[in-house]
Design an enzyme around this catalytic site. Structure first.
Site, PDB file in Angstrom:
ATOM      1  N   ARG A 198       0.855  -1.166   0.000  1.00  0.00           N
ATOM      2  CA  ARG A 198       0.000   0.000   0.000  1.00  0.00           C
ATOM      3  C   ARG A 198       0.901   1.229   0.000  1.00  0.00           C
ATOM      4  O   ARG A 198       1.945   1.230   0.660  1.00  0.00           O
ATOM      5  CB  ARG A 198      -0.893   0.038   1.259  1.00  0.00           C
ATOM      6  N   GLU A 227      -4.076   7.312  -5.084  1.00  0.00           N
ATOM      7  CA  GLU A 227      -4.017   6.702  -6.415  1.00  0.00           C
ATOM      8  C   GLU A 227      -5.158   7.283  -7.231  1.00  0.00           C
ATOM      9  O   GLU A 227      -6.311   7.103  -6.824  1.00  0.00           O
ATOM     10  CB  GLU A 227      -4.181   5.169  -6.327  1.00  0.00           C
ATOM     11  N   HIS A 246      -1.580   0.438  -9.983  1.00  0.00           N
ATOM     12  CA  HIS A 246      -2.175  -0.583  -9.108  1.00  0.00           C
ATOM     13  C   HIS A 246      -2.741  -1.751  -9.922  1.00  0.00           C
ATOM     14  O   HIS A 246      -3.922  -2.095  -9.818  1.00  0.00           O
ATOM     15  CB  HIS A 246      -3.273   0.036  -8.226  1.00  0.00           C
TER      16      HIS A 246
END
Lengths: 281, 272
Positions: A198, A227, A246
């Site tokens: 993360r 993000e 991601h």
């Protein structure tokens, strides 16, 4: 309609599960998350409404592992930079701009040796990497032996020795900013930091400074905070950083498996059976 | 000799009457006329073993980057000016569990197989000769006497042959059409092993899914070449052996060969 809702399948953190939503769904029994990380959910709040929760640890692990290895290799061999050079209008380039660092025989430090971390070690072994790991608990001797991994009780030792530092922990209050200024200063100046956990596990500002000053060689991040990053963020401009959107679990097969695993959990919860991957607050 | 320069031809050899040895960087010697050199009594060496590990590593890097769309994801999405969010339906394909077909199971090809094994890939290979049972079972590789069998079944076709008259355009229109439409071609050998025009067509018409090439013909490609414009292609500038440590080792090997050649001793890595 809201009376009828018994289960929520959470896809990429939507819908947002807050008090308002929970109050509007009196018959909600279970929330299944389409990933393994649960840091975006208030587990206590949800449990307080008597709603069960599940994640999908099995479905996600292999794809995430491959992403970690892909980022390690891409960063070491400067793949993204080289591709840009190969396509650029000017054909002249300096050899120094394309020389990377070796992966085979290098030292890999895995921070977080859970399911994902261990599978990374299995792959890294085939590259004859020397594997160090740091984890809350030590793995069994046979497991260590199978991948040739050495336990580092102190993270400092791992940071000082590793050519590649791979962060594979879940985000908890203990792991927030786990890798900060102090940790980066312990790392080798030739080291690469890879994050597939993360964004908040790494102190992003400290990372920018470390990369700009050559405190570490490079970074490869599948996750950031937030993000996506704001378009003027310094991380986007640094040549020695690879950022991917991601994509750790974004494959067709995995998307399918995630849904299968989530549905298994939902059906179990609705039928009052034990859930395969229940997450407790 | 570094990156095929200088060009070894009659003119050069005639102008250097005392030339005893040519040390070529890398393992490939397709750019050198061996017969011409030996007719002038000049010996040739290469650096075969030191490049193999990095080249195998790069083969894996290209497979992972291509299957998971790492280059696209980083350029077009993560760092692009226009990105506001990451779309949920943007997907790649898993490398783990897929079928890898290695064309050319020499030192480099075998090292790729070793690295692919823990990814639980099914490994097929095609080679002039079959490897022995121990070697095959160590990596779980299955021999395909006919290249067609390998092409039919593979999700990733990796080329690690040396360039010879037999392997020139080994992968052409026919071979590309035998490949799965979901397959990716990875080339870490020489550009001329692939019929480049046929490759462009195959990629444009979705006969195969994608390609990742560390080598092309020529190197570099002309700036208006269609391969540079295709979204499903990754091209790297022949970086198979491009790490600091390996480049230094290559130079050390070359100097060793040169010194031996000059003192009349047996030449390490001599090419006969």
């Amino acid at each position: 309609l809201s009376e009828k809702v018994q289960a929520i399948y959470l896809w990429w953190h939507k819908p947002v599960i807050d008090r308002e939503l929970l109050q509007s769904l009196p018959n909600l029994k279970v929330i299944a998350n389409s990933g393994v990380g649960m840091d975006h959910l208030d587990l206590k709040l949800i449990a307080g409404f008597g709603v069960k929760m599940a994640n999908v640890p099995h479905a996600v692990s292999t794809s995430t592992v491959d992403t970690g290895m892909g980022l390690l290799l891409a960063s070491a061999r400067r793949l993204v930079e080289s591709h840009r050079i190969a396509l650029s209008p000017g054909v002249e380039y300096n050899e120094v701009d394309i020389l990377g660092v070796e992966v085979t025989g290098a030292t890999l430090g895995i921070i977080g040796m859970g399911r994902i971390g261990y599978k990374i070690a299995l792959r890294a072994k085939a590259f004859e990497m020397n594997i160090l790991y740091h984890n809350r608990t030590r793995r069994k001797e046979q497991e260590e032996h199978a991948v040739g991994a050495t336990y580092c009780e102190k993270i400092d030792y791992l940071l000082q020795q590793a050519d590649f530092v791979m962060v594979v922990v879940s985000l908890t209050p203990q792991t927030r900013n786990l890798i900060g200024k102090r940790e980066m200063e312990l790392m080798k100046p030739t080291a690469t930091l890879i994050n597939i956990s993360r964004g908040a596990v790494i102190d992003q500002e400290a990372l920018v400074t470390a990369l700009q000053t050559g405190r570490i060689r490079a970074a490869a991040l599948d996750v950031t905070y937030p993000e996506p990053l704001p378009r003027d963020h310094p991380l986007l401009k640094l040549k020695n950083v690879i950022i991917t959107p991601h994509l750790g679990i974004k494959t067709d097969k995995t998307a399918y498996m995630i849904t299968e695993e989530a549905v298994e959990n939902i059906l179990a919860a609705l039928n009052g059976l034990p859930m395969p991957s229940e997450v407790l607050p | 000799m570094w990156y095929h320069k200088p060009d070894i031809n009659e003119e050069l050899l005639q102008s250097l009457p005392n030339l005893k040895v040519v040390a070529s960087s890398g393992v490939g010697i397709d750019h050198v006329d061996l017969n011409l050199l030996s007719s002038y009594g000049v010996k040739l060496s290469n650096t075969p073993f030191v490049v193999s590990t990095d080249t195998a590593d790069l083969g894996m890097a290209l497979m992972l980057a291509s299957s998971r769309r790492l280059v696209e994801g980083s350029h077009q999405m993560a760092v692009s000016h226009d990105t506001e969010y990451f779309p949920a339906d943007w997907l790649g394909t898993d490398l783990s569990g897929a079928t890898l077909g290695i064309v050319g199971m020499g030192t480099i090809g075998y090292k790729v197989a070793q690295r692919a094994k823990p990814f639980e890939m099914k490994i097929l290979y095609h080679n002039r000769n079959q490897r022995n049972k121990e070697e095959e079972s160590a990596v779980g590789a299955i021999y395909c006497k006919k290249i067609d069998d390998l092409l039919h079944q593979s999700d990733f076709v990796l080329l690690s042959v040396s360039l010879t008259p037999q392997t020139h355009k080994l992968i052409g229109k026919r071979e590309l059409e035998l490949m799965k439409p979901t397959a990716t071609l990875i080339n870490i050998s020489r550009g001329l092993v692939v019929d480049q025009d046929a490759l462009v067509e195959a990629l444009q018409n979705k006969v195969i899914k994608a390609a990742a090439l560390d080598v092309t013909y020529p190197e570099p490609l002309p700036r208006d070449h269609p391969l540079l414009k295709l979204k499903n292609v990754i091209i790297t500038p022949h970086i198979g052996s491009a790490t600091k440590k390996t480049r230094r080792l290559m130079m050390e090997n070359m100097i060793e060969s040169i010194q031996a050649g000059l003192t009349g001793l047996p030449i390490p890595n001599e090419v006969l």
